[in-house]
Design a protein around this motif. Structure first.
Motif, PDB file in Angstrom:
ATOM      1  N   THR A  68     -10.897   6.932   4.754  1.00 16.43           N
ATOM      2  CA  THR A  68     -11.863   5.896   4.388  1.00 16.43           C
ATOM      3  C   THR A  68     -11.656   4.635   5.208  1.00 16.43           C
ATOM      4  OG1 THR A  68     -11.996   6.728   2.120  1.00 16.43           O
ATOM      5  CG2 THR A  68     -12.710   4.467   2.494  1.00 16.43           C
ATOM      6  N   ILE A  69     -10.404   4.245   5.376  1.00 18.88           N
ATOM      7  CA  ILE A  69     -10.097   3.043   6.153  1.00 18.88           C
ATOM      8  C   ILE A  69     -10.483   3.232   7.618  1.00 18.88           C
ATOM      9  CG2 ILE A  69      -8.190   1.591   6.959  1.00 18.88           C
ATOM     10  CD1 ILE A  69      -6.875   2.182   4.176  1.00 18.88           C
TER      11      ILE A  69
ATOM     12  N   ASP B 293     -13.737  11.948   3.967  1.00 22.71           N
ATOM     13  CA  ASP B 293     -12.831  11.397   2.952  1.00 22.71           C
ATOM     14  C   ASP B 293     -13.080  12.032   1.585  1.00 22.71           C
ATOM     15  OD1 ASP B 293     -15.071  10.058   1.966  1.00 22.71           O
ATOM     16  OD2 ASP B 293     -14.344   8.063   2.456  1.00 22.71           O
TER      17      ASP B 293
ATOM     18  N   LEU C  17      -1.706   4.528  -1.626  1.00 20.71           N
ATOM     19  CA  LEU C  17      -2.844   5.072  -0.893  1.00 20.71           C
ATOM     20  C   LEU C  17      -2.541   6.505  -0.483  1.00 20.71           C
ATOM     21  CD1 LEU C  17      -3.841   2.108   1.452  1.00 20.71           C
ATOM     22  CD2 LEU C  17      -4.603   2.591  -0.885  1.00 20.71           C
TER      23      LEU C  17
ATOM     24  N   TYR D 132     -13.085   2.045  -4.606  1.00 18.89           N
ATOM     25  CA  TYR D 132     -13.302   0.668  -4.154  1.00 18.89           C
ATOM     26  C   TYR D 132     -13.191   0.577  -2.635  1.00 18.89           C
ATOM     27  CZ  TYR D 132     -12.470  -0.127  -9.100  1.00 18.89           C
ATOM     28  OH  TYR D 132     -12.541  -0.077 -10.462  1.00 18.89           O
ATOM     29  N   LEU D 133     -12.205   1.260  -2.063  1.00 17.33           N
ATOM     30  CA  LEU D 133     -12.092   1.291  -0.606  1.00 17.33           C
ATOM     31  C   LEU D 133     -13.329   1.905   0.030  1.00 17.33           C
ATOM     32  CD1 LEU D 133      -8.389   2.419  -0.027  1.00 17.33           C
ATOM     33  CD2 LEU D 133      -9.353   0.154   0.385  1.00 17.33           C
ATOM     34  N   ASP D 134     -13.842   2.962  -0.604  1.00 15.36           N
ATOM     35  CA  ASP D 134     -15.004   3.650  -0.063  1.00 15.36           C
ATOM     36  C   ASP D 134     -16.207   2.716   0.017  1.00 15.36           C
ATOM     37  OD1 ASP D 134     -16.131   6.255   0.828  1.00 15.36           O
ATOM     38  OD2 ASP D 134     -17.433   5.974  -0.909  1.00 15.36           O
TER      39      ASP D 134
ATOM     40  N   VAL E 210      -7.585   3.441  -6.261  1.00 17.02           N
ATOM     41  CA  VAL E 210      -8.226   2.470  -5.377  1.00 17.02           C
ATOM     42  C   VAL E 210      -9.296   3.103  -4.492  1.00 17.02           C
ATOM     43  CG1 VAL E 210      -6.662   2.657  -3.388  1.00 17.02           C
ATOM     44  CG2 VAL E 210      -7.681   0.446  -3.947  1.00 17.02           C
TER      45      VAL E 210
ATOM     46  N   PHE F 137       0.809  -1.226   0.000  1.00 15.16           N
ATOM     47  CA  PHE F 137       0.000   0.000   0.000  1.00 15.16           C
ATOM     48  C   PHE F 137       0.838   1.269   0.000  1.00 15.16           C
ATOM     49  CE2 PHE F 137       0.516  -1.070   4.506  1.00 15.16           C
ATOM     50  CZ  PHE F 137       0.949   0.134   5.030  1.00 15.16           C
TER      51      PHE F 137
ATOM     52  N   ASP G 173      -7.701   8.018   1.448  1.00 11.04           N
ATOM     53  CA  ASP G 173      -7.870   6.576   1.643  1.00 11.04           C
ATOM     54  C   ASP G 173      -7.708   6.201   3.115  1.00 11.04           C
ATOM     55  OD1 ASP G 173      -8.164   6.215  -1.138  1.00 11.04           O
ATOM     56  OD2 ASP G 173      -5.987   6.145  -1.383  1.00 11.04           O
TER      57      ASP G 173
ATOM     58  N   LEU H 289     -16.174  -0.609   0.018  1.00  8.87           N
ATOM     59  CA  LEU H 289     -15.909  -1.688   0.967  1.00  8.87           C
ATOM     60  C   LEU H 289     -16.102  -1.211   2.406  1.00  8.87           C
ATOM     61  CD1 LEU H 289     -12.749  -3.268  -0.699  1.00  8.87           C
ATOM     62  CD2 LEU H 289     -14.989  -4.356  -0.440  1.00  8.87           C
ATOM     63  N   ALA H 290     -15.601  -0.012   2.705  1.00  9.80           N
ATOM     64  CA  ALA H 290     -15.772   0.540   4.052  1.00  9.80           C
ATOM     65  C   ALA H 290     -17.242   0.765   4.362  1.00  9.80           C
ATOM     66  CB  ALA H 290     -14.989   1.845   4.186  1.00  9.80           C
TER      67      ALA H 290
END
Length: 233
Positions: free
Chosen positions: A16-17, A51, A9, A66-68, A63, A5, A13, A70-71
């Protein structure tokens, strides 16, 4: 050897995580105190809004979308469903017909959230409006209802069915404008700090007004946003 990462990132990001991590903490909190879980869920909603702000100011990454999503599955799909399930377990238990209906509604909520987020990422992530109720809004409504004292399954179970249906409904919701998002964030923060039992200890009954205010604003946008919320040409 650097982790994969590193360099891929950005700051947005990381925010978001943190939303996903807060969603997990809120999910665990549902087994202890649904009111505490509602506070943490609203904190995750604030992180979700931040975010986007950070991405616009500092730039996003490939990315990021996609992270958004998934979170958001963790924080605004699974966790709100657990919040309702734990409220039902405390009041009715999860056995019997009522409990099974409630669990079916929670499972439908998760399925609708996953479906909506997948469609959003594929088709709407760059648009100023989207089809179906935002998962963040649905989660905020459920959390605000809990903090406002509406913890009875008689309220929460029909609400979870309604929100699940509206997440997949062909209704167009415009994105909040910046100034309105700021107002919503301030009310959310006040509800986190001052509503519920903790708020009563700090400021008395006046703290309840922030939870009701957040619930009112969220429901107003839910029902009137598609028709009356002003759009920019």
């Amino acid at each position: 050897m650097k982790p994969r990462f590193v360099g891929r990132l950005g700051l947005a990001d990381a925010v978001t995580i943190s939303n996903a991590a807060l969603g997990f903490v809120a999910a665990v909190a549902t087994t202890v105190d649904v009111e505490l879980a509602a506070r943490i869920l609203l904190l995750a909603a604030i992180a979700d809004a931040l975010d986007g702000v950070v991405a616009r100011r500092r730039g996003g990454t490939t990315v990021g979308p996609y992270l958004d999503s998934l979170a958001d599955v963790a924080s605004f799909g699974v966790t709100p469903a657990l919040l309702v399930a734990m409220a039902v377990a405390e009041a009715w238990g999860l056995g019997g017909t009522r409990g099974l209906v409630a669990l079916a509604g929670c499972a439908l909520f998760v399925a609708a959230a996953v479906t909506r987020l997948g469609l959003y990422t594929a088709y709407d992530s760059d648009a100023a409006e989207t089809e179906g109720v935002q998962t963040t809004l649905a989660a905020t409504i459920l959390a605000a209802a809990v903090l406002a004292g509406f913890t009875s399954p008689i309220v929460l179970v029909p609400l979870v069915f309604l929100l699940a249906g509206l997440m997949l409904a062909p209704i167009t919701y415009p994105d909040l404008h910046a100034q309105d998002a700021v107002v919503m964030g301030i009310v959310q923060a006040a509800a986190i700090l001052l509503a519920g039992r903790m708020g009563r200890r700090l400021v008395g009954e006046i703290g309840e007004g922030f939870a009701f205010g957040l619930l009112f604003l969220s429901l107003a946008y839910l029902f009137f946003g598609p028709r009356f919320y002003w759009r920019r040409d």
